[in-house]
Scaffold this motif. Structure first.
Motif, PDB file in Angstrom:
ATOM      1  N   PHE A   1      -9.183  11.912  14.978  1.00 40.59           N
ATOM      2  CA  PHE A   1      -8.823  11.063  16.115  1.00 40.59           C
ATOM      3  C   PHE A   1      -9.488   9.716  15.913  1.00 40.59           C
ATOM      4  N   SER A   2      -8.738   8.797  15.363  1.00 42.47           N
ATOM      5  CA  SER A   2      -9.293   7.500  15.004  1.00 42.47           C
ATOM      6  C   SER A   2      -8.152   6.528  14.729  1.00 42.47           C
ATOM      7  N   HIS A   3      -8.433   5.240  14.876  1.00 39.72           N
ATOM      8  CA  HIS A   3      -7.446   4.242  14.486  1.00 39.72           C
ATOM      9  C   HIS A   3      -7.304   4.171  12.965  1.00 39.72           C
ATOM     10  N   ASN A   4      -8.347   4.534  12.259  1.00 41.11           N
ATOM     11  CA  ASN A   4      -8.318   4.499  10.802  1.00 41.11           C
ATOM     12  C   ASN A   4      -7.964   5.878  10.252  1.00 41.11           C
ATOM     13  N   SER A   5      -6.781   5.974   9.662  1.00 44.23           N
ATOM     14  CA  SER A   5      -6.308   7.233   9.106  1.00 44.23           C
ATOM     15  C   SER A   5      -6.882   7.453   7.709  1.00 44.23           C
ATOM     16  N   PRO A   6      -7.290   8.687   7.391  1.00 45.84           N
ATOM     17  CA  PRO A   6      -7.741   8.966   6.029  1.00 45.84           C
ATOM     18  C   PRO A   6      -6.602   8.884   5.023  1.00 45.84           C
ATOM     19  N   ASN A   7      -5.362   8.866   5.505  1.00 48.08           N
ATOM     20  CA  ASN A   7      -4.200   8.847   4.625  1.00 48.08           C
ATOM     21  C   ASN A   7      -3.501   7.496   4.574  1.00 48.08           C
TER      22      ASN A   7
ATOM     23  N   GLY B   1       0.832  -1.192   0.000  1.00 48.92           N
ATOM     24  CA  GLY B   1       0.000   0.000   0.000  1.00 48.92           C
ATOM     25  C   GLY B   1       0.863   1.237   0.000  1.00 48.92           C
ATOM     26  N   HIS B   2       0.246   2.382  -0.233  1.00 50.73           N
ATOM     27  CA  HIS B   2       0.968   3.654  -0.238  1.00 50.73           C
ATOM     28  C   HIS B   2       0.154   4.688   0.522  1.00 50.73           C
ATOM     29  N   ALA B   3       0.855   5.545   1.268  1.00 53.48           N
ATOM     30  CA  ALA B   3       0.193   6.654   1.942  1.00 53.48           C
ATOM     31  C   ALA B   3      -0.116   7.734   0.912  1.00 53.48           C
ATOM     32  N   GLN B   4      -1.339   8.253   0.962  1.00 52.18           N
ATOM     33  CA  GLN B   4      -1.741   9.246  -0.020  1.00 52.18           C
ATOM     34  C   GLN B   4      -2.463  10.401   0.666  1.00 52.18           C
ATOM     35  N   ASN B   5      -2.533  11.531  -0.039  1.00 51.76           N
ATOM     36  CA  ASN B   5      -3.351  12.672   0.351  1.00 51.76           C
ATOM     37  C   ASN B   5      -2.985  13.258   1.704  1.00 51.76           C
ATOM     38  N   ILE B   6      -1.679  13.192   2.095  1.00 45.48           N
ATOM     39  CA  ILE B   6      -1.251  13.873   3.306  1.00 45.48           C
ATOM     40  C   ILE B   6      -1.240  15.375   3.041  1.00 45.48           C
ATOM     41  N   GLN B   7      -1.599  16.139   4.044  1.00 46.64           N
ATOM     42  CA  GLN B   7      -1.608  17.592   3.912  1.00 46.64           C
ATOM     43  C   GLN B   7      -0.198  18.126   3.647  1.00 46.64           C
ATOM     44  N   THR B   8      -0.074  19.013   2.719  1.00 44.70           N
ATOM     45  CA  THR B   8       1.179  19.719   2.465  1.00 44.70           C
ATOM     46  C   THR B   8       1.139  21.063   3.166  1.00 44.70           C
ATOM     47  N   PHE B   9       2.214  21.406   3.850  1.00 39.80           N
ATOM     48  CA  PHE B   9       2.285  22.680   4.550  1.00 39.80           C
ATOM     49  C   PHE B   9       2.818  23.752   3.605  1.00 39.80           C
ATOM     50  N   ASN B  10       2.098  24.856   3.499  1.00 36.73           N
ATOM     51  CA  ASN B  10       2.488  25.925   2.593  1.00 36.73           C
ATOM     52  C   ASN B  10       2.908  27.188   3.321  1.00 36.73           C
ATOM     53  N   GLU B  11       3.036  27.138   4.624  1.00 41.99           N
ATOM     54  CA  GLU B  11       3.516  28.270   5.392  1.00 41.99           C
ATOM     55  C   GLU B  11       4.302  27.753   6.576  1.00 41.99           C
TER      56      GLU B  11
END
Length: 208
Positions: free
Chosen positions: A131-137, A20-30
């Motif tokens: 806050f969950s065991h299941n990460s959206p990413n 599997g691959h981690a996807q859609n992690i937030q990118t910090f722009n500041e």
């Protein structure tokens, strides 16, 4: 008043090989920059130039990223975690093993690879605001372990949010039957602890 929360996740199982691959992690722009999501054509050198970080340091901070085959969407670390994070994580392990010794159990090994996964999960809960065991990413804890190449025959996860010290979070976990059961489970031989901005993660495994 800081809201403190707990949740427990424990499944014992034998797994089949999965990828599997981690996807859609937030990118910090500041500022403060801590992570960056890889875009088309990126290299460690170009990213280092953009954020004024030596590309060799980026490679050291991201040993699991192939510099010759960077994938779009992969998340790389731009700077090391704060030192107190590591101290807090190690202190949690010390308290865990103290409780295990008091109950006639063997100590757990604080594995570096497992610690890395737990820390990334803690960061993910803060950065993606959940806050969950299941990460959206990353998916489930088992998905995440498989993504990072950690083999196991049994695994469990404890998470918490809002506690400010290792003693406080361990007191919360030990006063919760499900969390206590994971901490005092004689099957497990290894642990990884992650802490980031008030989010806490314990990953337990029985290695293969």
């Amino acid at each position: 008043m800081v809201k403190k929360t707990l949740t427990v996740f424990c499944v014992l199982l034998f797994i089949l090989p999965m990828m599997g691959h981690a996807q859609n992690i937030q990118t910090f722009n500041e500022p403060p920059f801590e992570h960056y999501k890889v875009s088309r054509g990126d290299t460690f050198w170009f990213i280092g130039q953009r954020y004024n970080v030596d590309y060799r340091e980026l490679m050291r901070l991201n040993p699991d990223i192939d510099p010759l085959n960077m994938q779009i969407g992969e998340v790389i670390r731009l700077k090391p975690s704060a030192e107190h994070h590591t101290q807090f994580e190690d202190q949690v392990v010390e308290i865990v093993n103290r409780h295990r010794a008091n109950n006639g159990l063997s100590p757990l090994q604080h594995r570096a690879d497992l610690k890395n996964v737990a820390h990334r999960k803690a960061e993910d809960m803060i950065n993606s605001d959940y806050f969950s065991h299941n990460s959206p990413n990353y998916g489930s804890p088992f998905d995440m372990l498989q993504t990072y190449g950690i083999n196991y025959s049994a695994a469990a996860e404890n998470i918490a949010k809002g506690q400010t010290t290792p003693e406080q979070v361990m007191n919360s976990w030990m006063n919760s039957p499900g969390h206590r059961q994971n901490i005092l489970n004689g099957q497990f031989d290894s642990i990884g602890v992650g802490f980031y901005q008030g989010a806490w993660v314990q990953l337990f495994i029985k290695g293969r």
